[in-house]
Design an enzyme around this catalytic site. Structure first.
Site, PDB file in Angstrom:
ATOM      1  N   ASP A  63      81.080 -42.127  27.661  1.00  0.00           N
ATOM      2  CA  ASP A  63      79.739 -42.106  27.091  1.00  0.00           C
ATOM      3  C   ASP A  63      79.807 -42.550  25.636  1.00  0.00           C
ATOM      4  O   ASP A  63      80.656 -43.373  25.278  1.00  0.00           O
ATOM      5  CB  ASP A  63      79.165 -40.684  27.229  1.00  0.00           C
ATOM      6  N   HIS A  94      74.306 -38.452  22.809  1.00  0.00           N
ATOM      7  CA  HIS A  94      74.148 -38.521  24.264  1.00  0.00           C
ATOM      8  C   HIS A  94      75.385 -37.974  24.961  1.00  0.00           C
ATOM      9  O   HIS A  94      75.288 -37.169  25.902  1.00  0.00           O
ATOM     10  CB  HIS A  94      73.886 -39.965  24.687  1.00  0.00           C
ATOM     11  N   ASN A 201      66.967 -45.326  35.229  1.00  0.00           N
ATOM     12  CA  ASN A 201      65.683 -44.750  34.855  1.00  0.00           C
ATOM     13  C   ASN A 201      64.509 -45.723  34.932  1.00  0.00           C
ATOM     14  O   ASN A 201      63.490 -45.499  34.292  1.00  0.00           O
ATOM     15  CB  ASN A 201      65.754 -44.186  33.427  1.00  0.00           C
ATOM     16  N   SER A 265      70.667 -39.438  33.640  1.00  0.00           N
ATOM     17  CA  SER A 265      71.902 -39.107  32.936  1.00  0.00           C
ATOM     18  C   SER A 265      72.251 -37.634  33.130  1.00  0.00           C
ATOM     19  O   SER A 265      73.378 -37.275  33.472  1.00  0.00           O
ATOM     20  CB  SER A 265      71.778 -39.415  31.443  1.00  0.00           C
TER      21      SER A 265
END
Length: 368
Positions: A63, A94, A201, A265
């Site tokens: 990530d 994140h 998404n 996520s």
């Protein structure tokens, strides 16, 4: 991840007495964060903790980097390489959020404050493979190259990760994948490592194929809301494995705060935590069997490509894994010996009966 809100905190002054104390958010905010963790209830996580808490399992988070300074991740994070090519390494918000959903341990007396992850006794290996969406270096073609993901997968495998979590994708150029990444995925599967990725998404729009979720063998995860209905933004494709909570998710943010966000996520991170629970409890299961356990243990299966096998459930996955669990080798050996002895006994009985028949036949012949 779609950011809904940030919950800022103030740091309390710490008295240093030989070792630096771990800073923590204000108690009221930390208590609020714990109360908002509806996914733990929806996925029967507390019931699953009676069987497994993820001990002994390392989950690699590929990530934006994980900040080990957050009190809910104290002592949890092993820092891996920065593969983005950025001028300076940063701890990503994140990546920190995803790590807290996987292995957050809370903080305070009895760890009653803050965020708990699905596998609070697992460890996190942080590998930075991408930049934050608002990072000014993101537009630099020399920085954040997609090849970093392929390298990161191989690094995680070679450094002991049993589960790899990739809440990635959805940006430009990720709808085609790459041969390097696919080779890395095959390498990980060949080494018996479980891979999980977010489905994407843009389900309410183009609903594009998303990688690494689209690679064969990767557990692709979509999102549902608190009523376990598919979130409108969650991508829908035939390679979707399961769905998991992905709306109104509270997680760690930076070194000292929390945020609430929507996105696949978070859903992928929750499933990575479930995989850690299964790997901890049943280490003999293969990566494929762990995937099958997660899929078979899913709840509320629904028709349509947007749900996969249903909503991932921590307890259900462990129950499915228990049914799939191999008989220990010692038991197999005992069974084999018992089987051989039984067969030998039957053989001796058969020989004895033949002898009796032969003797009787001889007597009849003599009488005649």
């Amino acid at each position: 991840m779609l950011l809904l809100g940030v919950l800022p905190t103030c740091l309390a002054a710490c008295l240093v007495t030989g070792a630096a104390a771990v800073p923590g958010p204000k108690d009221g905010l930390a208590e609020s964060a714990r109360g908002r963790q509806w996914p733990l209830r929806a996925m029967d996580v507390q019931e699953a903790w009676q069987r497994s808490r993820g001990a002994g399992v390392t989950v690699a988070v590929l990530d934006t980097g994980v900040d080990p300074r957050h009190p809910d991740l104290a002592g949890v994070v092993v820092r891996g390489p920065d593969l983005t090519g950025a001028d300076r390494t940063r701890f990503g918000r994140h990546g920190t959020a995803m790590a807290s959903l996987i292995a957050g341990r809370g903080h305070g007396a009895g760890r009653t404050l803050g965020v708990l992850g699905v596998a609070p006794e697992a460890r996190i290996l942080s590998v930075r493979v991408t930049l934050e969406n608002d990072d000014p270096q993101r537009g630099d073609a020399r920085v954040g190259a997609r090849s970093g993901l392929a390298v990161g997968i191989r690094y995680a495998v070679d450094h002991g990760a049993q589960v790899i979590s990739m809440s990635l994708g959805g940006g430009e150029g990720v709808q085609e994948g790459s041969p390097e990444e696919e080779d890395a995925v095959r390498y990980a599967l060949g080494k018996n490592v479980v891979l999980i990725a977010s489905a994407g998404n843009d389900g309410a729009g183009a609903n594009r194929r998303n990688f690494p979720a689209g690679y064969p063998g990767v557990i692709a995860v979509g999102a549902v809301d608190e009523r376990l209905r598919r979130a409108p933004f969650s991508n829908r494709h035939d390679y979707l494995s399961v769905v998991a909570p992905g709306t109104g998710i509270v997680s760690a943010d930076g070194p000292d705060s929390y945020l609430i966000a929507d996105g696949t996520s978070s859903a992928a991170a929750f499933v990575a935590g479930v995989a850690a629970l299964v790997r901890s409890r049943y280490p003999a299961l293969t990566a494929l069997e762990v995937r099958q356990a997660i899929q078979r243990g899913a709840r509320h299966p629904a028709a349509g490509p947007g749900y996969g096998h249903g909503v991932a459930n921590a307890l259900g996955a462990l129950q499915a894994a228990e049914q799939m669990h191999r008989i220990p080798l010692a038991a197999v050996s005992r069974q084999a010996r018992s089987s051989v002895a039984h067969d030998r006994s039957r053989e001796l009985i058969g020989i004895g009966l033949l002898l009796v028949v032969a003797v009787l036949a001889t007597r009849v012949a003599i009488t005649r």
